[in-house]
Design a protein around this motif. Structure first.
Motif, short mmCIF file in Angstrom:
data_model
loop_
_atom_site.label_atom_id
_atom_site.label_comp_id
_atom_site.label_asym_id
_atom_site.label_seq_id
_atom_site.Cartn_x
_atom_site.Cartn_y
_atom_site.Cartn_z
N ILE A 165 58.80 44.94 -33.88
CA ILE A 165 59.51 45.96 -33.11
C ILE A 165 58.68 47.24 -33.06
CG2 ILE A 165 61.56 47.43 -33.00
CD1 ILE A 165 63.12 45.17 -34.36
N ARG A 166 58.18 47.64 -34.21
CA ARG A 166 57.36 48.87 -34.25
C ARG A 166 56.10 48.71 -33.41
NH1 ARG A 166 59.06 48.54 -39.72
NH2 ARG A 166 60.57 50.19 -40.18
N CYS A 206 64.24 39.96 -33.78
CA CYS A 206 64.62 40.35 -35.14
C CYS A 206 66.10 40.10 -35.36
CB CYS A 206 64.27 41.82 -35.36
SG CYS A 206 64.39 42.31 -37.08
N LEU A 231 61.52 38.10 -41.77
CA LEU A 231 62.13 39.37 -41.34
C LEU A 231 61.19 40.56 -41.33
CD1 LEU A 231 65.82 39.28 -42.60
CD2 LEU A 231 65.03 39.72 -40.28
N ASN A 236 70.93 48.09 -39.71
CA ASN A 236 69.47 48.10 -39.91
C ASN A 236 68.74 48.28 -38.60
OD1 ASN A 236 69.35 47.58 -42.58
ND2 ASN A 236 68.93 45.39 -42.37
N LEU A 237 69.14 47.45 -37.64
CA LEU A 237 68.45 47.45 -36.36
C LEU A 237 68.73 48.72 -35.58
CD1 LEU A 237 68.55 43.78 -35.08
CD2 LEU A 237 66.55 45.20 -35.46
N LEU A 239 66.53 51.31 -36.93
CA LEU A 239 65.15 51.08 -36.50
C LEU A 239 64.95 51.53 -35.05
CD1 LEU A 239 62.40 50.05 -37.15
CD2 LEU A 239 63.21 47.72 -37.02
N GLU A 249 67.85 37.65 -38.22
CA GLU A 249 68.89 38.16 -39.14
C GLU A 249 70.16 37.33 -39.01
OE1 GLU A 249 68.32 43.05 -38.92
OE2 GLU A 249 70.10 42.08 -38.05
N ILE A 272 63.40 43.45 -30.43
CA ILE A 272 64.65 43.77 -31.14
C ILE A 272 65.53 42.53 -31.22
CG2 ILE A 272 66.82 45.07 -30.95
CD1 ILE A 272 65.08 47.37 -29.71
N GLN A 295 60.42 42.93 -38.07
CA GLN A 295 60.61 44.38 -38.00
C GLN A 295 59.30 45.05 -37.58
OE1 GLN A 295 62.02 44.81 -41.95
NE2 GLN A 295 64.10 44.15 -41.42
#
Lengths: 151, 432
Positions: B197-198, B314, B190, B285-286, B289, B318, B311, B194
């Motif tokens: 994504i960034r 991720c 996880l 959470n997403l 983000l 999850e 996205i 994440q």
């Protein structure tokens, strides 16, 4: 050691799978050699081939149909360097195969030894190879196996 | 004597594996006069192959349509067939199908982001060059791809032609031990997902605002994979059974692939369309983000698709953790369902977008007729429209090589099934 047959359900492209099937039942391979070999069939793995190459095998043999402009049934043997340098002249799979090998090399993750065996599909890529044609390739691979273990 | 091989498997469709796609562009007086994209499409051939076969053979046969997304084909098919025979009640079956589908999203998106799309945005010709400078990024992609494959294999039984899915459920249930091990692996991945994504949000993506209709499934609770109604951001809200009353297919002479229109207009399917229509179904959470990276949704920039894929990768991790938590063996991995005649519809969200199936089944569930509409052909009209606008905006005075590169990256946003070849495009530009 890993022997991976790369293929798809279509015509000559089934070669990799046919050879793996025949290797599985082949009686001329010595048990001592067979013990050290994993046999695997891959369906259009594309970049997924890299995952297979990262599997920790010291030696990998790939089997695939090729299109190198040679007569149908011509047997080819290529080393890793030869495969990744040749993006033209080989089969469509080898575009995926060549890329996968080049990528694994770029990341320093090629197995110690890598070789590809294939038969040229010639002009009839939609016709599956027959048992006489595949038998020739199987014999060659078996020969390579016995050399590998004794060499 | 040569054995007569079954002609049904001898069709020369190597072209798709070769990545056949061709673009013809005719520019006259600085304007695009003609733009035609040609995609080769094997799913159509399978529509014929399936006729005369038993429903029980369909999952294995359709899995062979696509080497990248066999699970999607199987899920749409069993949904359609079960609509006729009776949909299994069991939560276990529905949950595990969703978990398996998560595996396919993870695998497909990770491959596309890292090996096919990212090189475009980092200034590399291909992933090999990129790997020399950013090996950690490529390695992350390969690890995520392997994770997705492991999740599929958990249910699919073997590496070639996963055979797990059947009408009524699965052929077998994975062991508690195997599930727990994989659940832990997913959980551990996880943070990387994440970070991914960034990372995609930080790429230098072209800014290309366009007007288009997004189409996806929508469900009361979940981010859509296997179930829901068909919706658009232009007011469409129908049951999947009504697809043919709103979506029309036709053939253009220059392409063997059928084009698809919604109320006579091109439309977008796939991760960006899904996200545009279902952002509120993601975990908190997403959603946080997404705000953090400053992604405005709905987005009208198809270059944001790479972020959408990250996205969804991720999300799928999850979701798979959630579904595999506290796993118990079921009393049976499949429910027996009595075959019967009828017409059934299935529509699920393949990594590339909605995949719609229809089967007309005879007595004993034999396939009389089938129709399979893949996401890539549904995007074809939209891709041409996009190319028209993107290349014009980019500037037709650029060299042929520059135009080809821009066209390829536009097409790659849609992750069409021909993406297996990084440089598949044969472009012919005539200028007059």
């Amino acid at each position: 050691m890993l022997i991976a047959g790369i293929g798809s359900p279509f015509g000559a492209d089934q070669l990799g799978w046919q050879v793996i099937d025949q290797l599985q039942t082949n009686t001329t391979i010595e048990p001592a050699i067979r013990q050290h070999c994993d046999l695997l069939k891959l369906d259009r793995p594309g970049a997924g081939l890299i995952e297979t190459l990262q599997g920790g095998y010291q030696r990998v043999i790939l089997i695939d149909a090729v299109q190198a402009g040679k007569p149908r049934g011509t047997l080819l043997r290529l080393e890793a360097e030869q495969i990744s340098e040749q993006s033209a002249g080989l089969s469509s799979h080898n575009f995926g195969v060549a890329e996968a090998i080049a990528l694994a090399r770029a990341m320093g993750q090629l197995p110690g030894e890598l070789v590809l065996f294939g038969l040229d599909a010639g002009e009839n890529s939609d016709m599956a190879f027959d048992i006489a044609e595949t038998g020739k390739l199987v014999d060659r691979v078996v020969h390579e196996l016995s050399e590998a273990v004794s060499g | 004597m040569d054995e007569q091989r079954d002609i049904r498997i001898q069709v020369p469709v190597l072209a798709r594996v070769e990545g056949e796609g061709a673009l013809e562009l005719l520019v006259r007086d600085g304007q695009i006069e003609k733009l035609q994209l040609r995609i080769f499409e094997p799913p159509r051939l399978f529509e014929k192959f399936l006729e005369g076969h038993s429903y029980s053979e369909v999952p294995d046969m359709v899995a062979r349509i696509c080497g990248i997304c066999p699970v999607a084909y199987q899920m749409s098919a069993v949904q359609a067939i079960e609509q006729v025979f009776g949909t299994p009640d069991s939560d276990w079956i529905q949950s595990m199908r969703r978990a398996m589908y998560c595996g396919e999203w993870i695998q497909s998106h990770a491959l596309h982001i890292h090996l096919l799309a990212a090189p475009d945005f980092l200034g590399f010709n291909n992933a090999i060059e990129m790997a020399q400078v950013h090996p950690e990024a490529v390695q992350r992609g390969l690890q995520l791809q392997a994770l997705g494959n492991n999740l599929i294999s958990l249910f699919g039984g073997r590496s070639v032609h996963p055979v797990g899915v059947c009408v009524g459920g699965f052929h077998q249930a994975p062991s508690i031990r195997a599930v727990n091990d994989l659940r832990d692996e997913l959980q551990a991945a996880l943070p990387e997902a994440q970070a991914l994504i960034r990372w995609t949000a930080g790429l230098d993506l072209p800014d290309g605002q366009q007007d288009f209709v997004s189409v996806a499934l929508r469900h009361e609770q979940e981010y859509p994979m296997c179930r829901g109604r068909l919706v658009s951001d232009a007011g469409l809200d129908i049951a999947i059974d009504e697809y043919e009353q709103h979506f029309r297919e036709y053939q253009e002479p220059h392409s063997t692939s059928l084009y698809s229109l919604l109320h006579d207009n091109p439309y977008l399917v796939g991760p960006l369309a899904r996200l545009n229509l279902n952002r509120d179904r993601l975990s908190l959470n997403l959603q946080t983000l997404i705000d953090e990276i400053g992604l405005q949704l709905p987005s009208r920039n198809v270059f944001h698709s790479i972020i959408a894929r990250a996205i969804e990768t991720c999300y799928a991790i999850e979701e798979a953790v959630r579904l595999l938590d506290n796993y118990q063996l079921p009393s049976q991995s499949a429910e027996f369902i009595e075959p019967k005649a009828g017409t059934g519809y299935g529509c699920t969200e393949a990594p590339r977008g909605i995949l719609w199936h229809r089967y007309d089944l005879g007595e004993e569930g034999m396939v009389l007729n089938s129709r399979i509409v893949p996401p890539t052909s549904q995007n074809q009209a939209r891709i041409e429209e996009d190319l028209h606008q993107s290349l014009t905006a980019y500037g037709l005075q650029h060299t042929d090589a520059e135009l080809r590169l821009r066209a390829e990256s536009v097409i790659r946003n849609y992750d069409p099934c021909i993406s297996c070849a990084t440089h598949f495009l044969n472009i012919r530009v005539e200028r007059e």
